[in-house]
Enzyme design. Structure first.
Site, PDB file in Angstrom:
ATOM      1  N   GLY A 127       0.833  -1.210   0.000  1.00  0.00           N
ATOM      2  CA  GLY A 127       0.000   0.000   0.000  1.00  0.00           C
ATOM      3  C   GLY A 127       0.858   1.246   0.000  1.00  0.00           C
ATOM      4  O   GLY A 127       2.074   1.186   0.173  1.00  0.00           O
ATOM      5  N   ASP A 147       8.915   6.012   7.654  1.00  0.00           N
ATOM      6  CA  ASP A 147       8.594   7.352   8.163  1.00  0.00           C
ATOM      7  C   ASP A 147       7.637   8.120   7.257  1.00  0.00           C
ATOM      8  O   ASP A 147       7.258   9.250   7.559  1.00  0.00           O
ATOM      9  CB  ASP A 147       9.886   8.162   8.365  1.00  0.00           C
ATOM     10  CG  ASP A 147      10.694   8.305   7.077  1.00  0.00           C
ATOM     11  OD1 ASP A 147      10.213   7.878   6.005  1.00  0.00           O
ATOM     12  OD2 ASP A 147      11.813   8.849   7.144  1.00  0.00           O
ATOM     13  N   GLY A 148       7.290   7.509   6.109  1.00  0.00           N
ATOM     14  CA  GLY A 148       6.340   8.176   5.215  1.00  0.00           C
ATOM     15  C   GLY A 148       6.957   9.294   4.391  1.00  0.00           C
ATOM     16  O   GLY A 148       6.252  10.018   3.694  1.00  0.00           O
ATOM     17  N   ASP A 168       4.347  -4.983  -7.308  1.00  0.00           N
ATOM     18  CA  ASP A 168       3.729  -3.738  -6.842  1.00  0.00           C
ATOM     19  C   ASP A 168       4.273  -2.536  -7.612  1.00  0.00           C
ATOM     20  O   ASP A 168       3.732  -1.438  -7.499  1.00  0.00           O
ATOM     21  CB  ASP A 168       3.943  -3.540  -5.334  1.00  0.00           C
ATOM     22  CG  ASP A 168       5.415  -3.580  -4.952  1.00  0.00           C
ATOM     23  OD1 ASP A 168       6.079  -4.578  -5.267  1.00  0.00           O
ATOM     24  OD2 ASP A 168       5.893  -2.608  -4.345  1.00  0.00           O
ATOM     25  N   ASN A 169       5.333  -2.744  -8.379  1.00  0.00           N
ATOM     26  CA  ASN A 169       5.876  -1.666  -9.206  1.00  0.00           C
ATOM     27  C   ASN A 169       5.600  -1.919 -10.683  1.00  0.00           C
ATOM     28  O   ASN A 169       6.301  -1.410 -11.553  1.00  0.00           O
ATOM     29  CB  ASN A 169       7.384  -1.531  -8.978  1.00  0.00           C
ATOM     30  CG  ASN A 169       7.707  -1.110  -7.555  1.00  0.00           C
ATOM     31  OD1 ASN A 169       6.875  -0.500  -6.878  1.00  0.00           O
ATOM     32  ND2 ASN A 169       8.895  -1.443  -7.087  1.00  0.00           N
ATOM     33  N   ARG A 171      -1.689  -1.326  -9.920  1.00  0.00           N
ATOM     34  CA  ARG A 171      -0.517  -2.179 -10.065  1.00  0.00           C
ATOM     35  C   ARG A 171      -0.978  -3.625 -10.153  1.00  0.00           C
ATOM     36  O   ARG A 171      -2.111  -3.938  -9.766  1.00  0.00           O
ATOM     37  CB  ARG A 171       0.375  -2.012  -8.815  1.00  0.00           C
ATOM     38  CG  ARG A 171       0.755  -0.562  -8.556  1.00  0.00           C
ATOM     39  CD  ARG A 171       0.877  -0.301  -7.045  1.00  0.00           C
ATOM     40  NE  ARG A 171       1.046   1.135  -6.772  1.00  0.00           N
ATOM     41  CZ  ARG A 171       2.196   1.791  -6.799  1.00  0.00           C
ATOM     42  NH1 ARG A 171       3.299   1.120  -7.038  1.00  0.00           N
ATOM     43  NH2 ARG A 171       2.258   3.081  -6.569  1.00  0.00           N
ATOM     44  N   LYS A 185       4.174  12.180  -3.252  1.00  0.00           N
ATOM     45  CA  LYS A 185       5.024  11.072  -2.778  1.00  0.00           C
ATOM     46  C   LYS A 185       6.036  11.646  -1.791  1.00  0.00           C
ATOM     47  O   LYS A 185       6.768  12.587  -2.123  1.00  0.00           O
ATOM     48  CB  LYS A 185       5.727  10.436  -3.984  1.00  0.00           C
ATOM     49  CG  LYS A 185       6.541   9.194  -3.664  1.00  0.00           C
ATOM     50  CD  LYS A 185       7.008   8.536  -4.956  1.00  0.00           C
ATOM     51  CE  LYS A 185       7.962   7.384  -4.695  1.00  0.00           C
ATOM     52  NZ  LYS A 185       8.453   6.789  -5.952  1.00  0.00           N
ATOM     53  N   ASP A 194       7.519   3.946 -10.258  1.00  0.00           N
ATOM     54  CA  ASP A 194       8.336   3.731  -9.054  1.00  0.00           C
ATOM     55  C   ASP A 194       9.826   3.652  -9.380  1.00  0.00           C
ATOM     56  O   ASP A 194      10.464   2.602  -9.286  1.00  0.00           O
ATOM     57  CB  ASP A 194       7.874   2.488  -8.271  1.00  0.00           C
ATOM     58  CG  ASP A 194       6.682   2.825  -7.377  1.00  0.00           C
ATOM     59  OD1 ASP A 194       6.171   3.958  -7.469  1.00  0.00           O
ATOM     60  OD2 ASP A 194       6.276   1.966  -6.574  1.00  0.00           O
ATOM     61  N   ARG A 249       3.571  13.343  -8.403  1.00  0.00           N
ATOM     62  CA  ARG A 249       3.672  12.390  -9.506  1.00  0.00           C
ATOM     63  C   ARG A 249       2.342  12.297 -10.244  1.00  0.00           C
ATOM     64  O   ARG A 249       1.280  12.322  -9.634  1.00  0.00           O
ATOM     65  CB  ARG A 249       4.059  11.028  -8.940  1.00  0.00           C
ATOM     66  CG  ARG A 249       4.041   9.914  -9.949  1.00  0.00           C
ATOM     67  CD  ARG A 249       4.826   8.734  -9.458  1.00  0.00           C
ATOM     68  NE  ARG A 249       4.137   7.957  -8.422  1.00  0.00           N
ATOM     69  CZ  ARG A 249       4.645   6.851  -7.891  1.00  0.00           C
ATOM     70  NH1 ARG A 249       5.824   6.423  -8.266  1.00  0.00           N
ATOM     71  NH2 ARG A 249       3.993   6.194  -6.970  1.00  0.00           N
TER      72      ARG A 249
END
Ligand code: AMP
Ligand code: MG
Length: 472
Positions: free
Chosen positions: A86, A121-122, A244-245, A179, A109, A254, A172
């Site tokens: 996610g 940490d996001g 996932d990419n 995906r 992003k 990504d 982005r």
């Protein structure tokens, strides 16, 4: 001037099992680094003043009409299934329909933690943000499908990576952020209603002519085949081709430890975490097939008659290598100036590549120089080129305008890894001149630009980038 983004958010209208509502987390001192005015026009965005855009593109204000959310997905990372990934450091603000009629996502992003952040940490640091900005825009200019960069902003905060690094946020733009892993998460959890809804959504959004899940699989296969052939043709190595990419829309997505090759070798790997070379240059077509097989496995779950579905899906997936090969051959034919297909073309191209690998020939510069006297200088043993060139010259007889074909197929400029590293080093010191210069030059990769010949040079020994970390 007020920033205006004409949002129309289809993903936010899907059930809430698809995402978590999540606003971007404000940062200490937003400052706008770059804003892509051409892309903004395509997206029908009216720009605001720099301060307002800094606030919006650092995530301190949420533009009117946005419905920020973090998307749920899972995926195979280096071959192992991770049941929940996610958006751990991204939020989708929403979508606009462009002047070309195409719907696109606008995503921040590096915008702070989300329910999917796990240990992270996001955040993002300046280096990967600028790398993705430059490389994705360069990819677009090269004519290869890709997500794009609308803006970059400093956060004025420190992010801890190998050491303390300046934080940044990338805005982005993608045809969608669907995906292979978006399908996998619902299939793995047995959420068949969601899987069907997602299938329907993907068809509507990307492939309206596709019929049912198998039509979608076929369309994704064709888009991915074109994409991978595009990468191979410019010497691009994605570096993290996890499911996932892997984009359903068939865009490059990504950008992590990705890079373009300097001297040609099929086994080239850039990511320092890819110790087995799973995502090496020459493995990318095989990995694309593997990823498509994972999509097939997920899509099949929604069929009553699994046996028939497996049979059809298998056929679709098994056709991919030949399709990719055909796309590859078309691109590489153009790279050596051929428009007509003849038996022996594949062997001629392969022979050139083998000689290039044996002679540390620079991938981009060799193809760009084909046909002029300097091509042989790219080879440690120039005779290796001369030998190949004899057969090639004979083959060119009867081709209309090979020089023109080659100039349009062989870029002069690619975002070379050492230039990206130097650009990041300068930016960390507060100097964005190299960043802006790279963007300017790489916007016209097929044009001769004598003032930028330094950007054509492969790295000197001391300039070679030693490790490209996933450090994102
Ligand atoms: P990537 O390798 O960038 O495609 O990321 C793989 C997964 O890790 C995705 O779910 C990301 O959202 C997540 N991730 C990467 N970096 C961070 C971070 N700094 N904080 C939270 N999640 C992250
Ligand atoms: Mg990813």
């Amino acid at each position: 001037m007020t920033l205006m983004i004409p949002f129309d958010n289809s993903y936010a209208r899907l059930p809430d099992t698809f995402y978590a509502r999540q606003a971007p987390v404000p940062v200490r001192a937003p400052r706008l680094i770059a804003f892509n005015a051409d892309l903004a026009r395509l997206l029908q965005i009216s720009p605001g003043d720099a301060e307002e855009m800094a606030l919006a593109f650092a995530g301190n204000t949420v533009p009117e009409g946005a419905q920020p959310l973090a998307q749920l997905y899972s995926g195979h990372q280096f071959g192992n299934y991770n049941p929940q990934l996610g958006d751990g450091r991204a939020v989708l603000l929403g979508e606009t329909v462009g002047t070309d009629g195409v719907r696109r996502d606008i995503q921040l992003k590096g915008s702070g933690p989300t329910p999917f952040s796990r240990q992270g940490d996001g955040r993002a640091w300046l280096g990967p943000v600028l790398r993705e900005y430059v490389v994705s825009e360069a990819m677009h200019a090269l004519g290869i499908p890709t997500t794009r960069a609308l803006a970059a902003a400093e956060t004025g905060e420190i992010v801890l990576r190998e050491g303390p690094m300046p934080g940044a946020v990338l805005t982005r733009v993608a045809q969608s952020h669907l995906r292979v892993g978006t399908f996998q998460v619902f299939a793995a959890r047995g959420k068949l209603d969601n899987l069907r809804q997602l299938t329907e959504y993907a068809i509507q959004r990307h492939y309206p002519q596709a019929e049912g899940p198998m039509g979608l699989l076929r369309a994704v296969r064709d888009a991915q085949a074109r994409l991978i052939a595009g990468w191979m043709g410019v010497g691009f190595i994605h570096g993290v081709m996890n499911t996932d990419n892997s984009s359903i829309a068939g865009e490059t997505i990504d950008y992590g430890p990705c890079a373009f090759m300097d001297s040609y070798h099929p086994n080239t790997v850039f990511s320092s975490i890819d110790r087995m070379g799973r995502y090496a240059y020459a493995n990318q077509p095989d990995i694309a097939v593997w990823n498509l097989a994972q999509l097939a496995t997920a899509l099949i779950q929604q069929f009553e008659d699994k046996e028939a579905a497996v049979e059809e899906a298998t056929e679709i997936v098994h056709a991919m290598p030949d399709l990719m090969q055909a796309q590859w051959l078309q691109r590489f034919r153009a790279k050596i100036g051929l428009t007509r297909a003849e038996d022996g073309d594949l062997e001629m191209i392969s022979d050139l590549l083998t000689r290039m690998a044996q002679n540390q020939a620079d991938f981009t510069n060799t193809f760009r120089a084909l046909g002029d006297a300097s091509a042989r200088d790219q080879f440690t043993d120039p005779a290796a080129y001369d030998e190949w060139s004899k057969g090639w010259q004979a083959r060119l007889d009867g081709e209309e305008a090979p020089a023109k074909v080659m100039a349009a197929a062989n870029p002069a400029f690619i975002p070379r890894n050492h230039r990206i590293e130097q650009m990041i080093e300068a930016a960390v010191q507060g100097d964005y001149t190299p960043f802006h210069r790279l963007n300017d030059v790489l916007a016209r990769p097929y044009e001769d630009q004598p003032d930028a010949s330094d950007l054509m040079r492969p790295p000197a020994e001391q300039e070679v980038v030693q490790a490209t970390f996933c450090g994102t």
